[in-house]
Motif scaffolding. Structure first.
Motif, PDB file in Angstrom:
ATOM      1  N   ARG A  36       0.861  -1.186   0.000  1.00  0.00           N
ATOM      2  CA  ARG A  36       0.000   0.000   0.000  1.00  0.00           C
ATOM      3  C   ARG A  36       0.892   1.229   0.000  1.00  0.00           C
ATOM      4  O   ARG A  36       1.459   1.596   1.024  1.00  0.00           O
ATOM      5  CB  ARG A  36      -0.905   0.019   1.231  1.00  0.00           C
ATOM      6  N   PRO A  38       1.869   5.193  -0.079  1.00  0.00           N
ATOM      7  CA  PRO A  38       1.253   6.353   0.578  1.00  0.00           C
ATOM      8  C   PRO A  38       0.441   7.237  -0.362  1.00  0.00           C
ATOM      9  O   PRO A  38      -0.454   7.952   0.078  1.00  0.00           O
ATOM     10  CB  PRO A  38       2.433   7.140   1.141  1.00  0.00           C
ATOM     11  N   ARG A  40      -1.749   6.345  -2.578  1.00  0.00           N
ATOM     12  CA  ARG A  40      -2.956   5.685  -3.100  1.00  0.00           C
ATOM     13  C   ARG A  40      -4.112   6.679  -3.147  1.00  0.00           C
ATOM     14  O   ARG A  40      -4.179   7.617  -2.362  1.00  0.00           O
ATOM     15  CB  ARG A  40      -3.353   4.497  -2.225  1.00  0.00           C
ATOM     16  N   PRO A  42      -7.698   8.386  -2.609  1.00  0.00           N
ATOM     17  CA  PRO A  42      -8.586   8.433  -1.437  1.00  0.00           C
ATOM     18  C   PRO A  42      -9.706   7.377  -1.468  1.00  0.00           C
ATOM     19  O   PRO A  42      -9.999   6.794  -0.419  1.00  0.00           O
ATOM     20  CB  PRO A  42      -9.142   9.859  -1.457  1.00  0.00           C
ATOM     21  N   ASP A  44      -9.578   4.378  -2.611  1.00  0.00           N
ATOM     22  CA  ASP A  44      -8.954   3.108  -2.226  1.00  0.00           C
ATOM     23  C   ASP A  44      -8.704   3.057  -0.723  1.00  0.00           C
ATOM     24  O   ASP A  44      -8.911   2.027  -0.080  1.00  0.00           O
ATOM     25  CB  ASP A  44      -7.638   2.895  -2.981  1.00  0.00           C
ATOM     26  N   LYS A  45      -8.277   4.175  -0.166  1.00  0.00           N
ATOM     27  CA  LYS A  45      -8.046   4.250   1.277  1.00  0.00           C
ATOM     28  C   LYS A  45      -9.352   4.087   2.045  1.00  0.00           C
ATOM     29  O   LYS A  45      -9.401   3.434   3.091  1.00  0.00           O
ATOM     30  CB  LYS A  45      -7.373   5.566   1.646  1.00  0.00           C
ATOM     31  N   ARG A  46     -10.440   4.697   1.520  1.00  0.00           N
ATOM     32  CA  ARG A  46     -11.756   4.547   2.163  1.00  0.00           C
ATOM     33  C   ARG A  46     -12.230   3.104   2.100  1.00  0.00           C
ATOM     34  O   ARG A  46     -12.839   2.596   3.044  1.00  0.00           O
ATOM     35  CB  ARG A  46     -12.776   5.477   1.518  1.00  0.00           C
ATOM     36  N   ASP A  48     -10.299   0.418   2.071  1.00  0.00           N
ATOM     37  CA  ASP A  48      -9.524  -0.314   3.079  1.00  0.00           C
ATOM     38  C   ASP A  48     -10.105  -0.090   4.471  1.00  0.00           C
ATOM     39  O   ASP A  48     -10.290  -1.036   5.233  1.00  0.00           O
ATOM     40  CB  ASP A  48      -8.060   0.133   3.068  1.00  0.00           C
ATOM     41  N   ALA A  49     -10.393   1.163   4.790  1.00  0.00           N
ATOM     42  CA  ALA A  49     -10.952   1.486   6.110  1.00  0.00           C
ATOM     43  C   ALA A  49     -12.338   0.874   6.288  1.00  0.00           C
ATOM     44  O   ALA A  49     -12.655   0.352   7.358  1.00  0.00           O
ATOM     45  CB  ALA A  49     -11.008   3.001   6.302  1.00  0.00           C
ATOM     46  N   TRP A  76      -5.066  -6.543   0.517  1.00  0.00           N
ATOM     47  CA  TRP A  76      -4.572  -5.197   0.846  1.00  0.00           C
ATOM     48  C   TRP A  76      -4.251  -5.075   2.331  1.00  0.00           C
ATOM     49  O   TRP A  76      -3.479  -4.211   2.739  1.00  0.00           O
ATOM     50  CB  TRP A  76      -5.578  -4.130   0.442  1.00  0.00           C
ATOM     51  N   THR A 108      -2.790   1.765  12.241  1.00  0.00           N
ATOM     52  CA  THR A 108      -3.132   2.069  10.847  1.00  0.00           C
ATOM     53  C   THR A 108      -4.543   2.606  10.686  1.00  0.00           C
ATOM     54  O   THR A 108      -4.784   3.511   9.910  1.00  0.00           O
ATOM     55  CB  THR A 108      -2.972   0.799   9.974  1.00  0.00           C
ATOM     56  N   PHE A 109      -5.490   2.026  11.414  1.00  0.00           N
ATOM     57  CA  PHE A 109      -6.894   2.417  11.301  1.00  0.00           C
ATOM     58  C   PHE A 109      -7.422   2.880  12.651  1.00  0.00           C
ATOM     59  O   PHE A 109      -8.411   2.357  13.168  1.00  0.00           O
ATOM     60  CB  PHE A 109      -7.726   1.231  10.777  1.00  0.00           C
TER      61      PHE A 109
END
Length: 114
Positions: A36, A38, A40, A42, A44-46, A48-49, A76, A108-109
């Motif tokens: 992953r 840095p 990436r 937004p 994609d980040k959402r 993952d979260a 991921w 991370t989260f």
């Protein structure tokens, strides 16, 4: 293949898939650790979260069977926030046991796991 009832099929309002409908006749797609970066996007980040939130709400810190969880989305997080819960571990098995690594996931989260 175990189906996780109540687990969201995708991130609401998007096409980011969280589960699969049926087992692949050739076997499960092997899990692999994806990098992953840095920068990436937004969305994609959402995704993952959102996936981590769904895992946390469904399983907490208990081990869980991979079952119908999407291999791409799981990869991921695999090797960092989601780790094998058995030894030996078969990354190409629908029956493989996984668990959330709470120490890594909290860092991370932090907005998902308090």
């Amino acid at each position: 293949m175990e189906k996780h009832r109540g687990f969201p099929g995708r991130l609401a309002g998007t096409d980011f898939q969280f589960t699969i409908r049926r087992a692949n006749k050739d076997g499960a797609t092997p899990l692999s650790e994806r990098v992953r970066y840095p920068d990436r996007r937004p969305p994609d980040k959402r995704a993952d979260a959102g996936f981590m939130r769904a895992l946390w709400e469904q399983f907490g810190d208990e081990p869980f069977v991979r079952g119908n969880l999407d291999a791409g989305r799981l990869s991921w997080l695999f090797g960092r926030e989601v780790i094998p819960a058995e030894d030996p571990f078969d990354p190409a098995s629908y029956d493989a046991l996984l668990r959330i690594d709470m120490n890594v996931a909290r860092v991370t989260f932090a907005e998902v796991i308090g």
